[in-house]
Design a protein around this motif. Structure first.
Motif, PDB file in Angstrom:
ATOM      1  N   VAL A   1      34.707 -93.313 -58.845  1.00 50.72           N
ATOM      2  CA  VAL A   1      33.622 -92.999 -57.918  1.00 50.72           C
ATOM      3  C   VAL A   1      33.719 -91.529 -57.527  1.00 50.72           C
ATOM      4  O   VAL A   1      34.700 -91.120 -56.899  1.00 50.72           O
ATOM      5  CB  VAL A   1      33.675 -93.887 -56.661  1.00 50.72           C
ATOM      6  N   GLU A   2      32.681 -90.764 -57.900  1.00 52.64           N
ATOM      7  CA  GLU A   2      32.647 -89.339 -57.571  1.00 52.64           C
ATOM      8  C   GLU A   2      31.988 -89.118 -56.212  1.00 52.64           C
ATOM      9  O   GLU A   2      31.146 -89.907 -55.782  1.00 52.64           O
ATOM     10  CB  GLU A   2      31.842 -88.551 -58.619  1.00 52.64           C
ATOM     11  N   SER A   3      32.371 -88.018 -55.585  1.00 49.00           N
ATOM     12  CA  SER A   3      31.746 -87.603 -54.323  1.00 49.00           C
ATOM     13  C   SER A   3      31.883 -86.093 -54.193  1.00 49.00           C
ATOM     14  O   SER A   3      32.661 -85.465 -54.928  1.00 49.00           O
ATOM     15  CB  SER A   3      32.388 -88.302 -53.125  1.00 49.00           C
ATOM     16  N   GLY A   4      31.119 -85.528 -53.271  1.00 49.57           N
ATOM     17  CA  GLY A   4      31.253 -84.105 -52.971  1.00 49.57           C
ATOM     18  C   GLY A   4      30.151 -83.227 -53.511  1.00 49.57           C
ATOM     19  O   GLY A   4      30.134 -82.021 -53.253  1.00 49.57           O
TER      20      GLY A   4
ATOM     21  N   CYS B   1      37.078 -87.527 -57.205  1.00 52.00           N
ATOM     22  CA  CYS B   1      36.850 -88.744 -57.986  1.00 52.00           C
ATOM     23  C   CYS B   1      37.971 -89.716 -57.633  1.00 52.00           C
ATOM     24  O   CYS B   1      39.143 -89.457 -57.935  1.00 52.00           O
ATOM     25  CB  CYS B   1      36.847 -88.439 -59.472  1.00 52.00           C
TER      26      CYS B   1
ATOM     27  N   THR C   1      27.682 -87.319 -59.810  1.00 53.61           N
ATOM     28  CA  THR C   1      27.250 -86.729 -58.546  1.00 53.61           C
ATOM     29  C   THR C   1      26.491 -85.441 -58.861  1.00 53.61           C
ATOM     30  O   THR C   1      26.903 -84.653 -59.712  1.00 53.61           O
ATOM     31  CB  THR C   1      28.454 -86.472 -57.615  1.00 53.61           C
TER      32      THR C   1
END
Length: 126
Positions: free
Chosen positions: A5-8, A22, A120
């Motif tokens: 799960v990616e973020s940012g 991630c 993302t």
């Protein structure tokens, strides 16, 4: 099985910075080579950076060398991509991926990776 799960991601002005994260599920994160890829509008997916299982070896695409840094924290099952001096051409969906085969020349090839996150969006305004 690994879930990523990616973020940012987000919108940033040219010259700015973003840090992508991630997060990986499972207890075998340290057994995977991790990579960051990106896919811009109308373009093929391309390697951005990759990091070996221990973090001792890294690979960068020529277009991001000196601006981006990949790192990993095996204790926390997380891989990062620090992006500095962003340019409009860095605009893309960024994906993290996990590869089981180990470190080698294949780490730059998307089809060598076994698991992918959902991506993302990174948008750099000029």
């Amino acid at each position: 099985q690994v879930q990523l799960v990616e973020s940012g991601g987000g919108l940033v002005q040219a010259g700015g910075s973003l840090r992508l994260s991630c997060a990986a599920s499972g207890r075998t994160f340290s057994s995977y080579v991790m990579g960051w890829f990106r896919q811009g509008p109308g373009k093929e997916r391309e390697i951005v950076a990759a990091i070996s299982r221990s973090g001792g070896s890294t690979y960068y695409a020529d277009s991001v060398k000196g601006r981006f840094t990949i790192s990993r924290a095996n204790a926390g099952n997380t891989v990062y991509l620090q992006m500095n001096s962003l340019k409009a051409e860095d605009t893309a969906v960024y994906y993290c991926a996990a590869e089981r085969a180990g470190w080698g020349t294949q780490v730059s090839r998307p089809n060598e990776y076994d698991y992918w996150g959902q991506g993302t969006q990174v948008t750099v305004s000029s």
